[in-house]
Scaffold this motif. Structure first.
Motif, short mmCIF file in Angstrom:
data_model
loop_
_atom_site.label_atom_id
_atom_site.label_comp_id
_atom_site.label_asym_id
_atom_site.label_seq_id
_atom_site.Cartn_x
_atom_site.Cartn_y
_atom_site.Cartn_z
N ARG A 1 25.04 1.05 -41.29
CA ARG A 1 23.84 0.21 -41.37
C ARG A 1 23.84 -0.87 -40.28
N ILE A 2 25.01 -1.37 -39.91
CA ILE A 2 25.10 -2.35 -38.82
C ILE A 2 24.67 -1.70 -37.50
N LEU A 3 25.12 -0.46 -37.29
CA LEU A 3 24.73 0.27 -36.08
C LEU A 3 23.22 0.50 -36.05
N ILE A 4 22.64 0.80 -37.21
CA ILE A 4 21.19 1.02 -37.29
C ILE A 4 20.44 -0.27 -36.94
N CYS A 5 20.92 -1.39 -37.43
CA CYS A 5 20.30 -2.68 -37.10
C CYS A 5 20.39 -2.95 -35.60
N PHE A 6 21.50 -2.58 -35.00
CA PHE A 6 21.68 -2.74 -33.56
C PHE A 6 20.69 -1.87 -32.79
N ILE A 7 20.51 -0.64 -33.25
CA ILE A 7 19.55 0.29 -32.63
C ILE A 7 18.14 -0.29 -32.71
N ILE A 8 17.77 -0.76 -33.90
CA ILE A 8 16.45 -1.35 -34.11
C ILE A 8 16.22 -2.53 -33.16
N VAL B 1 17.08 -6.06 -45.96
CA VAL B 1 16.80 -4.97 -46.90
C VAL B 1 17.48 -3.67 -46.48
N ILE B 2 17.64 -3.47 -45.16
CA ILE B 2 18.35 -2.27 -44.68
C ILE B 2 19.83 -2.36 -45.03
N LEU B 3 20.42 -3.53 -44.82
CA LEU B 3 21.85 -3.71 -45.11
C LEU B 3 22.14 -3.64 -46.61
N GLY C 1 9.80 -8.85 -30.10
CA GLY C 1 10.60 -7.79 -30.73
C GLY C 1 11.86 -8.31 -31.38
N ILE C 2 12.31 -9.50 -30.97
CA ILE C 2 13.51 -10.11 -31.55
C ILE C 2 13.35 -10.28 -33.06
N PHE C 3 12.13 -10.51 -33.51
CA PHE C 3 11.90 -10.80 -34.92
C PHE C 3 11.98 -9.57 -35.82
N CYS C 4 12.33 -8.44 -35.25
CA CYS C 4 12.58 -7.25 -36.07
C CYS C 4 13.76 -7.49 -37.01
N PHE C 5 14.56 -8.53 -36.71
CA PHE C 5 15.73 -8.83 -37.56
C PHE C 5 15.31 -9.17 -38.99
N ILE C 6 14.03 -9.46 -39.21
CA ILE C 6 13.53 -9.74 -40.56
C ILE C 6 13.75 -8.54 -41.48
#
Length: 255
Positions: free
Chosen positions: A188-195, A216-218, A207-212
Motif C-alpha cells: 500500500r505504501i508503494l501504491i501511494c508512491f505511484i499515485i 483510506v488506501i492505507l 497533484g500533490i494533494f492526492c495525498f488526501i
C-alpha cells in the motif's frame, strides 16, 4: 483493526468527486477560494477510482461482466454529458465549460480493465506449452503489441486524465498482485508512491494533494464489506447523475 472496506472506498471516491465537480462546474459562480478548496479535495477522487478498479478486477468472479458494466457506464455518462452540453449550446450560451471537449474518465477505466484482461489472458496453446520459452516469448510479444495498439487510442482521442489512468492502474495491479499479497503495508505504501508520482507529473502542484486519498488506501482491509446490489448500482447511477445535475444547475445559475 482496519475498518475500511471497498464499500467505504467507493463512498469516499464518490464524495471527493462530487466536491471536485462542484468546483469544476460552478467555477464562475463561487468565490475563488471555494473553487480552489473543492479542486484540492477532489484530487483524491481519481486515485481512489483507479485503486477500486484494480480491487474490482482482482476480486470479481466475472471479469467480462465487470468490463461490460464499465463500458455501459462510460456510454451512459457520455450520453448524459453530451445531452446537457447540447442544451448548454442552445439555451445557455453564456455558460462555458470544457467537459464536452473530451470523453469521460470511465472510458479510461474500461480501457484499463481491457489491458489487465490482456495481461492475464492465457490461450489453450500457451497452457499446453507453458514450459516452452518460445511460446512465452511469442505470448509476451503479442500481448505487448495488443496493449500498445489500445494505448494508441490516446493519440487520436482526448479522454479525461489521458494515458495516466491506464499507467496508474497497471502499476497498482502489479503491486497488488505481487507485493501486497506478501506484505500489505509495503504494497500500500508503494501504491501511494505511484499515485503521488503520477499525479504530480500530470497535474503539477495541485497533484500533490492526492495525498488526501492515502489514509483510506492505507487503512483498506482488502474486503468488500456488505454485499449489496443496491449499493453497487447506486454507485454507478450516482456517478452518472452527479454530472447531469451539477452541469444543469451550473447552467441555470449562470443565466
Amino acid at each position: 483493526m482496519n475498518k475500511v472496506t471497498s464499500n467505504v472506498l467507493k463512498i469516499c471516491a464518490i464524495l471527493f468527486m462530487i466536491v471536485d465537480h462542484i468546483g469544476f462546474y460552478f467555477v464562475d459562480n463561487v468565490p475563488t477560494e471555494f473553487y480552489i478548496v473543492c479542486r484540492v479535495i477532489g484530487r483524491a477522487a481519481m486515485p481512489l477510482f483507479c485503486f477500486l478498479i484494480v480491487q474490482g478486477f482482482l476480486h470479481t468472479s466475472n471479469k467480462k461482466k465487470y468490463f461490460i458494466r464499465l463500458i455501459i457506464l462510460a456510454v451512459l455518462t457520455e450520453i448524459g454529458i453530451r445531452t446537457v452540453g447540447y442544451i448548454n449550446k442552445l439555451y445557455f450560451p453564456n455558460y462555458l465549460t470544457s467537459i464536452t471537449s473530451y470523453y469521460n474518465v470511465v472510458v479510461s477505466l474500461a480501457i484499463s480493465v481491457l489491458i489487465l484482461s490482456i495481461v492475464e489472458f492465457k490461450s489453450k496453446n500457451i497452457e499446453k506449452n507453458k514450459n516452452s520459452l518460445l511460446t512465452k516469448i511469442v505470448s509476451v510479444v503479442i500481448k505487448t503489441f495488443a496493449i500498445c495498439l489500445i494505448l494508441s487510442i490516446y493519440k487520436f482521442v482526448k479522454i479525461d486524465y489521458s494515458i495516466y489512468i491506464p499507467i496508474m492502474i497497471f502499476e497498482m495491479y502489479i503491486v497488488e498482485k505481487y507485493v501486497t499479497r506478501k506484505n500489505d503495508i509495503l504494497g500500500r505504501i508503494l501504491i501511494c508512491f505511484i499515485i503521488f508520482s503520477i499525479c504530480v507529473i500530470h497535474e503539477k502542484f495541485i497533484g500533490i494533494f492526492c495525498f488526501i486519498a492515502f489514509p483510506v488506501i492505507l487503512l483498506y482491509n482488502g474486503k468488500l464489506g456488505k454485499k449489496s446490489k443496491i449499493l453497487q448500482y447506486t454507485f454507478y447511477i450516482t456517478f452518472l447523475l452527479q454530472h447531469i445535475i451539477l452541469y444543469s444547475l451550473a447552467m441555470i445559475a449562470s443565466k
